[in-house]
Design a protein around this motif. Structure first.
Motif, PDB file in Angstrom:
ATOM      1  N   TYR A  23       5.283  49.070 -32.169  1.00 13.88           N
ATOM      2  CA  TYR A  23       5.284  47.653 -32.513  1.00 13.88           C
ATOM      3  C   TYR A  23       6.372  47.354 -33.548  1.00 13.88           C
ATOM      4  N   ASN A  24       6.935  46.145 -33.481  1.00 15.82           N
ATOM      5  CA  ASN A  24       7.566  45.598 -34.669  1.00 15.82           C
ATOM      6  C   ASN A  24       6.620  44.527 -35.205  1.00 15.82           C
ATOM      7  N   GLU A  25       6.976  43.908 -36.309  1.00 20.18           N
ATOM      8  CA  GLU A  25       6.020  43.003 -36.960  1.00 20.18           C
ATOM      9  C   GLU A  25       5.639  41.818 -36.065  1.00 20.18           C
ATOM     10  N   GLU A  26       6.635  41.251 -35.375  1.00 17.14           N
ATOM     11  CA  GLU A  26       6.339  40.057 -34.578  1.00 17.14           C
ATOM     12  C   GLU A  26       5.519  40.393 -33.323  1.00 17.14           C
ATOM     13  N   THR A  27       5.780  41.541 -32.685  1.00 19.27           N
ATOM     14  CA  THR A  27       4.973  41.899 -31.511  1.00 19.27           C
ATOM     15  C   THR A  27       3.560  42.283 -31.930  1.00 19.27           C
ATOM     16  N   ALA A  28       3.425  42.857 -33.114  1.00 23.95           N
ATOM     17  CA  ALA A  28       2.097  43.206 -33.616  1.00 23.95           C
ATOM     18  C   ALA A  28       1.261  41.953 -33.843  1.00 23.95           C
ATOM     19  N   ILE A  29       1.849  40.963 -34.472  1.00 23.29           N
ATOM     20  CA  ILE A  29       1.107  39.724 -34.745  1.00 23.29           C
ATOM     21  C   ILE A  29       0.794  38.999 -33.442  1.00 23.29           C
ATOM     22  N   ALA A  30       1.720  39.030 -32.485  1.00 19.60           N
ATOM     23  CA  ALA A  30       1.464  38.412 -31.178  1.00 19.60           C
ATOM     24  C   ALA A  30       0.276  39.082 -30.501  1.00 19.60           C
ATOM     25  N   ASP A  31       0.172  40.400 -30.628  1.00 17.48           N
ATOM     26  CA  ASP A  31      -0.946  41.126 -30.017  1.00 17.48           C
ATOM     27  C   ASP A  31      -2.273  40.719 -30.644  1.00 17.48           C
ATOM     28  N   ILE A  32      -2.262  40.491 -31.939  1.00 15.90           N
ATOM     29  CA  ILE A  32      -3.486  40.040 -32.614  1.00 15.90           C
ATOM     30  C   ILE A  32      -3.852  38.630 -32.159  1.00 15.90           C
ATOM     31  N   ILE A  33      -2.847  37.787 -31.971  1.00 16.17           N
ATOM     32  CA  ILE A  33      -3.102  36.415 -31.527  1.00 16.17           C
ATOM     33  C   ILE A  33      -3.688  36.387 -30.125  1.00 16.17           C
ATOM     34  N   ASP A  34      -3.367  37.398 -29.308  1.00 18.00           N
ATOM     35  CA  ASP A  34      -3.998  37.494 -27.991  1.00 18.00           C
ATOM     36  C   ASP A  34      -5.515  37.430 -28.095  1.00 18.00           C
ATOM     37  N   ASN A  35      -6.060  38.112 -29.096  1.00 16.71           N
ATOM     38  CA  ASN A  35      -7.514  38.110 -29.289  1.00 16.71           C
ATOM     39  C   ASN A  35      -8.025  36.719 -29.644  1.00 16.71           C
ATOM     40  N   CYS A  36      -7.255  35.997 -30.440  1.00 18.38           N
ATOM     41  CA  CYS A  36      -7.656  34.639 -30.820  1.00 18.38           C
ATOM     42  C   CYS A  36      -7.689  33.719 -29.601  1.00 18.38           C
ATOM     43  N   HIS A  40     -10.833  31.668 -27.082  1.00 17.57           N
ATOM     44  CA  HIS A  40     -10.754  30.229 -26.830  1.00 17.57           C
ATOM     45  C   HIS A  40     -10.507  29.426 -28.112  1.00 17.57           C
ATOM     46  N   ALA A  41      -9.650  29.948 -28.950  1.00 19.54           N
ATOM     47  CA  ALA A  41      -9.286  29.215 -30.167  1.00 19.54           C
ATOM     48  C   ALA A  41      -8.416  28.008 -29.814  1.00 19.54           C
ATOM     49  N   ASN A  42      -8.626  26.921 -30.506  1.00 18.78           N
ATOM     50  CA  ASN A  42      -7.781  25.731 -30.363  1.00 18.78           C
ATOM     51  C   ASN A  42      -6.681  25.695 -31.419  1.00 18.78           C
ATOM     52  N   GLU A  43      -6.949  26.353 -32.553  1.00 22.85           N
ATOM     53  CA  GLU A  43      -5.963  26.373 -33.638  1.00 22.85           C
ATOM     54  C   GLU A  43      -5.946  27.765 -34.266  1.00 22.85           C
ATOM     55  N   PHE A  62     -14.540  31.502 -30.707  1.00 24.69           N
ATOM     56  CA  PHE A  62     -15.988  31.680 -30.594  1.00 24.69           C
ATOM     57  C   PHE A  62     -16.592  32.508 -31.716  1.00 24.69           C
ATOM     58  N   GLY A  63     -15.809  33.361 -32.342  1.00 23.09           N
ATOM     59  CA  GLY A  63     -16.387  34.254 -33.331  1.00 23.09           C
ATOM     60  C   GLY A  63     -17.167  35.367 -32.644  1.00 23.09           C
ATOM     61  N   MET A  64     -17.710  36.279 -33.430  1.00 21.37           N
ATOM     62  CA  MET A  64     -18.442  37.420 -32.878  1.00 21.37           C
ATOM     63  C   MET A  64     -19.744  37.655 -33.631  1.00 21.37           C
ATOM     64  N   GLU A 197       2.179  24.359 -24.679  1.00 19.96           N
ATOM     65  CA  GLU A 197       2.526  23.229 -23.819  1.00 19.96           C
ATOM     66  C   GLU A 197       1.379  22.814 -22.905  1.00 19.96           C
ATOM     67  N   GLU A 198       0.698  23.777 -22.309  1.00 22.52           N
ATOM     68  CA  GLU A 198      -0.295  23.483 -21.280  1.00 22.52           C
ATOM     69  C   GLU A 198      -1.709  23.344 -21.821  1.00 22.52           C
ATOM     70  N   ASN A 199      -2.034  24.064 -22.900  1.00 25.57           N
ATOM     71  CA  ASN A 199      -3.392  24.045 -23.450  1.00 25.57           C
ATOM     72  C   ASN A 199      -3.487  23.306 -24.779  1.00 25.57           C
ATOM     73  N   ASN A 200      -2.349  22.770 -25.238  1.00 24.19           N
ATOM     74  CA  ASN A 200      -2.300  22.102 -26.541  1.00 24.19           C
ATOM     75  C   ASN A 200      -2.760  23.017 -27.675  1.00 24.19           C
ATOM     76  N   LEU A 201      -2.488  24.315 -27.524  1.00 21.98           N
ATOM     77  CA  LEU A 201      -2.806  25.256 -28.592  1.00 21.98           C
ATOM     78  C   LEU A 201      -1.978  24.920 -29.831  1.00 21.98           C
ATOM     79  N   ILE A 202      -2.635  24.899 -30.977  1.00 23.54           N
ATOM     80  CA  ILE A 202      -1.939  24.670 -32.250  1.00 23.54           C
ATOM     81  C   ILE A 202      -1.739  26.009 -32.940  1.00 23.54           C
ATOM     82  N   LEU A 203      -0.483  26.376 -33.132  1.00 26.36           N
ATOM     83  CA  LEU A 203      -0.120  27.589 -33.859  1.00 26.36           C
ATOM     84  C   LEU A 203       0.584  27.161 -35.135  1.00 26.36           C
ATOM     85  N   LYS A 204       0.118  27.676 -36.254  1.00 20.14           N
ATOM     86  CA  LYS A 204       0.765  27.366 -37.526  1.00 20.14           C
ATOM     87  C   LYS A 204       1.149  28.655 -38.233  1.00 20.14           C
ATOM     88  N   LEU A 205       2.338  28.664 -38.820  1.00 15.93           N
ATOM     89  CA  LEU A 205       2.769  29.795 -39.630  1.00 15.93           C
ATOM     90  C   LEU A 205       3.170  29.264 -40.993  1.00 15.93           C
TER      91      LEU A 205
END
Length: 492
Positions: A23-36, A40-43, A62-64, A197-205
């Motif tokens: 991993y590099n840092e950006e691919t690692a964070i992207a992999d974590i976001i996959d779980n979010c 079914h996270a909206n934000e 949904f949380g766990m 674009e398609e799901n109106n997902l809000i990503l903030k950094l």
């Protein structure tokens, strides 16, 4: 008698290997976001916190439950061979952990589901003393994060950032820390652009909204969308959709700023090529799969390939979900798409400003027929994206479009070359008698047949004529028993 000796992996060495997966840092964070996203996270919020030297990712998914959290924190928590949901972005059940460990030594997850808060931590420095045991923290230790969760959601905290922060030079370390944040924002803008674009997902950094970067520049009317092709895997269980695009000439952008932005964060030459999406999440960006070399004239050629998690083994998707190999059953179609797309790109690129979308598209006027290969069976279909057909469809109402579509299916199946046995001579896969009722191909064809039968009956054709007509169609003749059943079950 066979003697068994237990051999437990040495924790320090195993974890060192997991931290070096690639991993590099950006691919690692992207992999974590996959779980979010799978939750079914909206934000989703990502914070690069220099003051506390940590990275925090929070979502409103949904949380766990406590049990689910413990299971998900286990290294290797899911079977890669397991059939996944269409919106599941996971693979091995190791992504979140290995991704986090590639950045820092300490991972804490706080989650809330049904008003119950749970938490668990891995601290790699503690493993030699406490073994393979998760750490459950007191509520007072995690109150800072529980206050960030409303009704449900999850917070992931990565600390001890030894792979990110060089403590020997604080000034350089801080600069590097925020350069990584900037790179991560650009990477997420591309990797998850379809969800934004398609799901109106809000990503903030760091509280800034991440704006989607679509590599196909669809907002520019001069972008050409070339004919799409669908290929089924050899077992019929997975579909691959290939969609080539040719981007506009430099003169077709409103400004030089727009032109440079279309080139992408790493420039035009880097971003030419094939883009592979798994469940709409980008896996590979800008490759020609060693078929051709990158050339300036191909800068405008970009090809979108959609696969699902059912294709993971075929494409050899790795744990990082950032590399893949081209399966043999799609190579011919992909290479054909590359040839067509790069040729069109070169024409536009070399047009020296005289290019217009209309005159470049003109050679495609004769692209009336498409050849497809499904499960070893070749067939020919009318190009449903032909400009004249699209224009005609716009003039019709829904019923008219359905009637036209049914007529086109008749044309396709009763074309002389389809009845002459040409397609039979091309078949190299399964025989017509080998039908897998669980395959995606089978389900698609049953849906097509159902729509055709309903349309024919609604137009006044009786059941006997409908059956005899469908029996003669080369694309469906291997489904004789299904045709009989579907016609008899249909309402006249």
């Amino acid at each position: 008698m066979v003697k068994k000796v237990q051999s437990i992996p040495e924790a320090r060495l195993l974890l060192a290997s997991l931290r070096s997966v690639g991993y590099n840092e950006e691919t690692a964070i992207a992999d974590i976001i996959d779980n979010c996203i799978s939750a079914h996270a909206n934000e989703i919020n990502i914070q690069f916190d220099w003051k506390k030297q940590r990275i925090v990712i929070s979502d409103d998914g949904f949380g766990m439950s406590d049990k689910a959290l413990i299971e998900n924190m286990r290294i290797g928590s899911s079977d890669p061979c397991k059939i996944r949901e269409d919106d599941d972005l996971g693979r091995f059940g190791m992504g979140m952990k290995t991704a986090a460990f590639s950045i820092g030594k300490k991972l804490t997850v706080i989650t809330k589901s049904n008003s119950i808060v749970s938490n668990a931590s891995w601290d790699l420095d503690s493993i030699p003393e406490i073994g393979w045991n998760l750490i459950i923290r007191d509520e007072s230790e995690i109150s800072e994060f529980t206050s960030q969760i409303d009704h449900q959601g999850t917070v992931i905290v990565i600390e001890k950032l030894d792979r990110v922060i060089d403590i020997d030079d604080e000034k350089k370390a801080k600069s590097k820390f925020y350069r990584i944040a900037n790179r991560t924002e650009k990477h997420l803008a591309l990797t998850f652009h379809r969800f934004i674009e398609e799901n109106n997902l809000i990503l903030k950094l760091n509280n800034n909204i991440v704006k989607a970067w679509n590599p196909f520049i669809l907002e520019n009317s001069a972008t050409q969308e070339l004919p799409e092709e669908s290929i089924f895997s050899e077992d019929g269980c997975a579909e691959v959709i290939i969609q080539p695009y040719v981007l506009p000439h430099k003169t077709k952008f409103a400004s030089d700023v727009d032109y440079q932005a279309a080139g992408g964060p790493k420039g035009w030459n880097y971003h030419q090529g094939v883009y592979v999406y798994r469940n709409r999440r980008l896996i590979i960006c800008g490759t020609w799969f060693d078929y051709i070399k990158k050339e300036p004239a191909y800068n405008l050629a970009r090809i979108k390939i959609d696969i699902t998690s059912a294709s993971d083994e075929d494409w050899k998707i790795d744990i990082k979900k950032s590399t893949a190999s081209l399966p043999s059953y799609v190579r011919e179609a992909v290479e054909r798409a590359i040839d067509i797309c790069t040729e069109a790109s070169a024409r536009v690129y070399n047009s020296r400003g005289s290019y217009s979308k209309s005159n470049v598209s003109a050679p495609n006027l004769d692209y009336v027929w498409e050849q497809r290969k499904k499960n070893g069976r070749y067939s020919f279909h009318i190009n449903r994206k032909h400009s004249l057909l699209n224009n005609l469809n716009k003039q019709l109402n829904d019923n008219g479009r359905e009637t036209l579509a049914a007529y086109l299916v008749l044309v396709e199946n009763f074309a002389p070359f389809m009845l002459s046995g040409v397609t039979d001579s091309l078949h190299k896969g399964k025989s017509d008698t080998e039908i897998d009722n669980d395959s995606l191909e089978y389900k698609v064809q049953i849906k097509e047949l159902t729509n055709l039968i309903n349309k024919f009956l609604s137009l006044g054709f009786d059941k006997e004529e409908t059956k005899s007509t469908l029996f003669e169609m080369p694309n469906y003749r291997h489904l004789r028993e299904e045709i009989i059943r579907l016609v008899e079950d249909a309402n006249a």
